[in-house]
Write a protein that holds these residues in place. Structure first.
Motif, PDB file in Angstrom:
ATOM      1  N   VAL A 324       0.840  -1.202   0.000  1.00 27.98           N
ATOM      2  CA  VAL A 324       0.000   0.000   0.000  1.00 27.98           C
ATOM      3  C   VAL A 324       0.874   1.251   0.000  1.00 27.98           C
ATOM      4  N   GLU A 325       1.924   1.243   0.813  1.00 30.37           N
ATOM      5  CA  GLU A 325       2.821   2.396   0.861  1.00 30.37           C
ATOM      6  C   GLU A 325       3.493   2.619  -0.492  1.00 30.37           C
ATOM      7  N   GLY A 326       3.804   1.535  -1.198  1.00 26.19           N
ATOM      8  CA  GLY A 326       4.352   1.671  -2.540  1.00 26.19           C
ATOM      9  C   GLY A 326       3.399   2.386  -3.472  1.00 26.19           C
ATOM     10  N   ILE A 327       2.121   2.045  -3.367  1.00 25.65           N
ATOM     11  CA  ILE A 327       1.107   2.725  -4.178  1.00 25.65           C
ATOM     12  C   ILE A 327       1.024   4.195  -3.804  1.00 25.65           C
ATOM     13  N   LEU A 328       1.024   4.482  -2.502  1.00 25.10           N
ATOM     14  CA  LEU A 328       0.946   5.874  -2.051  1.00 25.10           C
ATOM     15  C   LEU A 328       2.133   6.694  -2.541  1.00 25.10           C
ATOM     16  N   SER A 329       3.273   6.044  -2.746  1.00 21.14           N
ATOM     17  CA  SER A 329       4.476   6.758  -3.189  1.00 21.14           C
ATOM     18  C   SER A 329       4.475   7.051  -4.689  1.00 21.14           C
ATOM     19  N   SER A 330       3.501   6.513  -5.406  1.00 18.21           N
ATOM     20  CA  SER A 330       3.557   6.541  -6.875  1.00 18.21           C
ATOM     21  C   SER A 330       3.056   7.833  -7.509  1.00 18.21           C
ATOM     22  N   GLY A 331       2.258   8.597  -6.762  1.00 13.39           N
ATOM     23  CA  GLY A 331       1.628   9.780  -7.349  1.00 13.39           C
ATOM     24  C   GLY A 331       0.278   9.520  -7.966  1.00 13.39           C
ATOM     25  N   PRO A 333      -3.574   9.190  -8.641  1.00 14.37           N
ATOM     26  CA  PRO A 333      -3.820   9.029 -10.083  1.00 14.37           C
ATOM     27  C   PRO A 333      -3.244  10.157 -10.924  1.00 14.37           C
ATOM     28  N   ASP A 334      -2.438  11.006 -10.323  1.00 15.66           N
ATOM     29  CA  ASP A 334      -1.909  12.167 -11.048  1.00 15.66           C
ATOM     30  C   ASP A 334      -0.569  11.828 -11.690  1.00 15.66           C
ATOM     31  N   LYS A 335       0.328  12.770 -11.761  1.00 12.89           N
ATOM     32  CA  LYS A 335       1.618  12.562 -12.420  1.00 12.89           C
ATOM     33  C   LYS A 335       2.442  11.536 -11.657  1.00 12.89           C
ATOM     34  N   PRO A 336       2.980  10.533 -12.359  1.00 10.97           N
ATOM     35  CA  PRO A 336       3.801   9.527 -11.673  1.00 10.97           C
ATOM     36  C   PRO A 336       5.059  10.136 -11.063  1.00 10.97           C
ATOM     37  N   THR A 337       5.469   9.627  -9.920  1.00 10.68           N
ATOM     38  CA  THR A 337       6.747  10.014  -9.341  1.00 10.68           C
ATOM     39  C   THR A 337       7.875   9.328 -10.105  1.00 10.68           C
ATOM     40  N   ALA A 338       9.097   9.705  -9.786  1.00 11.88           N
ATOM     41  CA  ALA A 338      10.251   9.316 -10.617  1.00 11.88           C
ATOM     42  C   ALA A 338      10.368   7.810 -10.827  1.00 11.88           C
ATOM     43  N   ASP A 339      10.118   7.019  -9.799  1.00  8.07           N
ATOM     44  CA  ASP A 339      10.273   5.564  -9.922  1.00  8.07           C
ATOM     45  C   ASP A 339       9.243   4.916 -10.835  1.00  8.07           C
ATOM     46  N   TYR A 346      -2.499   4.054 -16.236  1.00  6.28           N
ATOM     47  CA  TYR A 346      -3.633   3.455 -16.921  1.00  6.28           C
ATOM     48  C   TYR A 346      -4.851   3.472 -15.998  1.00  6.28           C
ATOM     49  N   LEU A 347      -6.026   3.263 -16.583  1.00  9.72           N
ATOM     50  CA  LEU A 347      -7.272   3.342 -15.828  1.00  9.72           C
ATOM     51  C   LEU A 347      -7.796   1.977 -15.396  1.00  9.72           C
ATOM     52  N   ASP A 348      -7.455   0.932 -16.082  1.00  7.53           N
ATOM     53  CA  ASP A 348      -8.236  -0.306 -16.076  1.00  7.53           C
ATOM     54  C   ASP A 348      -7.985  -1.217 -14.877  1.00  7.53           C
ATOM     55  N   ASN A 349      -8.674  -2.368 -14.896  1.00  5.44           N
ATOM     56  CA  ASN A 349      -8.604  -3.349 -13.813  1.00  5.44           C
ATOM     57  C   ASN A 349      -7.462  -4.334 -13.960  1.00  5.44           C
ATOM     58  N   ARG A 350      -6.685  -4.218 -15.008  1.00  8.54           N
ATOM     59  CA  ARG A 350      -5.535  -5.095 -15.190  1.00  8.54           C
ATOM     60  C   ARG A 350      -4.247  -4.394 -14.774  1.00  8.54           C
ATOM     61  N   LEU A 374      -8.355   6.217  -1.994  1.00  6.03           N
ATOM     62  CA  LEU A 374      -9.444   5.458  -2.602  1.00  6.03           C
ATOM     63  C   LEU A 374     -10.487   6.389  -3.205  1.00  6.03           C
ATOM     64  N   GLN A 375     -10.886   7.394  -2.463  1.00  2.00           N
ATOM     65  CA  GLN A 375     -11.911   8.307  -2.972  1.00  2.00           C
ATOM     66  C   GLN A 375     -11.404   9.089  -4.187  1.00  2.00           C
ATOM     67  N   SER A 376     -10.116   9.431  -4.192  1.00  2.79           N
ATOM     68  CA  SER A 376      -9.568  10.151  -5.350  1.00  2.79           C
ATOM     69  C   SER A 376      -9.526   9.248  -6.580  1.00  2.79           C
ATOM     70  N   LEU A 377      -9.273   7.946  -6.378  1.00  6.51           N
ATOM     71  CA  LEU A 377      -9.253   7.013  -7.505  1.00  6.51           C
ATOM     72  C   LEU A 377     -10.651   6.817  -8.077  1.00  6.51           C
ATOM     73  N   LEU A 378     -11.653   6.720  -7.198  1.00  8.76           N
ATOM     74  CA  LEU A 378     -13.030   6.590  -7.678  1.00  8.76           C
ATOM     75  C   LEU A 378     -13.451   7.848  -8.437  1.00  8.76           C
ATOM     76  N   ALA A 379     -13.063   9.012  -7.918  1.00  5.25           N
ATOM     77  CA  ALA A 379     -13.386  10.259  -8.620  1.00  5.25           C
ATOM     78  C   ALA A 379     -12.694  10.314  -9.977  1.00  5.25           C
ATOM     79  N   HIS A 380     -11.437   9.872 -10.025  1.00  8.16           N
ATOM     80  CA  HIS A 380     -10.688   9.831 -11.287  1.00  8.16           C
ATOM     81  C   HIS A 380     -11.363   8.893 -12.279  1.00  8.16           C
TER      82      HIS A 380
END
Length: 445
Positions: A324-331, A333-339, A346-350, A374-380
């Motif tokens: 979960v922390e890895g996901i939080l570090s990613s940015g 649904p906005d601009k991806p972080t450097a890693d 992508y948007l999808d379930n895969r 979670l709420q930001s992803l649902l809004a996205h």
């Protein structure tokens, strides 16, 4: 005195009254149904959903994109609403699967995805068994058993091992077929199917690279190592851990733990995260880390949830939280972080946002930061949707590995389409209402 007794009676009745159902997403789910209904095309005399609206004559059986995906969506929608309209749609899908079921005469051997739990064969058998559980109509159980006979017909037995093709993974290979066999063995009370799954596990152990723990190539004759859930050690380790849960045979737990040893050897673990690289050895893969079910922590976490189930050790829940922390570090649904590269998530379930949202819905006792994500992803997800007079759907550009790559379409299935996004909303509803949620064969939650 009478008034006091009456007041007490009313209070007791009020306490015993059922809690009103959460209906937050019913308008959107209704709109998804309307769009799916409008997308139906005549296919060999049947009005059925195509996999995508730009190819109206392609209606596969699969769970990933085909009729099985719509079937499962409608079964869950019926469970949430008790609306017979949705049960009728599920039965329409199930009857289509029966009429078009795979047979022993089909050219299935060696076809990638043929025996995947998300493909036409195992996927349709799974969907029919789930339909039987809801309807109690034995024709659906019988149809699933007939498809299982086809699966067994194509199995290759040699030296106490088993294989349907040279794929090793969950999405297209032996681990995925084994997961379906464990599911079917339990649902049908058939020990022979569990035995087939065991043989699949032994085959995978024999195929593994043993340099550091256990690791697998995506396909045995290939060269790529894609170590996350859908194609690599995380998913294969999950299957082996499930085998241990069912059989209690230590060799499968030992192999699952050896898969973890490999993952730990390649993962990024600083700053509290657990991120497994996309793959090796192709330098063209620009993204070191991904996020989704297929190649990221939303999928890898399933392995660690399963290890916790079978061992009870809290360290595996901490590893799930590191995902979960890895996901939080990613940015996201906005601009991806450097890693995580430069391309938009992508948007999808895969691969994308949908699979992360679905995963977060399964996390117990989400903290404020996780709930906000979670709420930001649902809004996205809603921001990327399209409302038309027909209903709610999601336009998408076809991936490079798809036919007609680069074209824009709207899919109807689970991985990329309306029924998959609908399943995310249905999971949110089910969680709020305490409703049983339909689980796929690779889901430990």
């Amino acid at each position: 005195m009478r008034i006091t007794i009456l007041c007490l009676f009313i209070a007791v009745v009020a306490c015993q009254s059922p809690k009103p159902k959460n209906t937050k997403y019913i308008p959107e789910l209704t709109a998804i149904h309307n769009w799916l209904a409008s997308s139906k095309m005549s296919n060999d005399g049947n009005d059925i959903w195509p996999d995508a609206i730009d190819e109206p004559q392609v209606a596969s059986l699969s769970l990933s994109g085909g009729v099985s995906a719509k079937l499962i969506f409608y079964l869950q929608l019926y469970a949430e609403t008790n609306d017979e309209t949705y049960l009728a749609e599920a039965k329409l899908a199930a009857d289509y699967l029966l009429a078009n079921a795979p047979s022993k005469q089909d050219s299935l051997q060696g076809v990638f995805w043929a025996f995947s739990p998300y493909g036409n064969v195992c996927g349709s058998a799974y969907a029919l068994l789930e339909t039987n559980k809801v309807t109690a109509d034995e024709k659906y159980r019988k149809g699933a058993e007939d498809i299982i006979d086809v699966i067994l017909h194509f199995a290759q037995n040699k030296n106490d091992t088993i294989s349907w093709d040279l794929g090793n993974d969950v999405l297209g290979g032996l681990a995925g077929t084994g997961l379906f066999m464990l599911y079917a063995g339990k649902e049908l009370n058939r020990e022979d199917l569990t035995n087939f799954a065991e043989a699949a596990g032994r085959t995978l152990i024999s195929r593994a690279s043993k340099e550091v723990g256990l690791n697998w190539k995506r396909g045995q004759n290939g060269r790529f190592v894609l170590p996350n859930f859908s194609h690599g050690a995380a998913g294969i380790g999950f299957f082996l851990a499930r085998l241990y849960e069912v059989t209690n045979k230590p060799k499968f737990l030992e192999a699952a733990l050896a898969a973890n040893t490999y993952l730990e050897s390649v993962a990024k673990t600083d700053e509290g995260v657990f991120l497994v690289p996309y793959g090796f050895p192709d330098p063209g893969w620009s993204r070191a880390y991904d996020i989704g079910w297929a190649h990221g922590p939303a999928g890898v976490a399933r392995f660690y949830r399963q290890l916790h189930k079978i061992t009870g050790e809290e360290k595996w829940l901490r590893r799930e939280q590191a995902c979960v922390e890895g996901i939080l570090s990613s940015g996201i649904p906005d601009k991806p972080t450097a890693d995580f590269g430069e391309a938009e998530f992508y948007l999808d379930n895969r691969f994308g946002v949908g699979s992360v949202a679905s995963f977060l819905l399964d996390i117990r006792n989400r903290n404020e930061q996780q709930e906000a994500l979670l709420q930001s992803l649902l809004a996205h997800m809603f921001d990327k949707s399209s409302y038309s007079e027909d209903g709610l759907h999601w336009p998408q550009t076809r991936y490079g590995f798809m036919q007609n790559a680069g074209d824009t379409t709207a899919f109807t299935g689970y991985f990329y389409g309306a029924s998959g996004y609908g399943m995310i909303l249905l999971k949110a509803q089910a969680k709020a209402n305490g409703t049983e949620f339909i689980r796929f064969v690779d889901d430990p939650y």
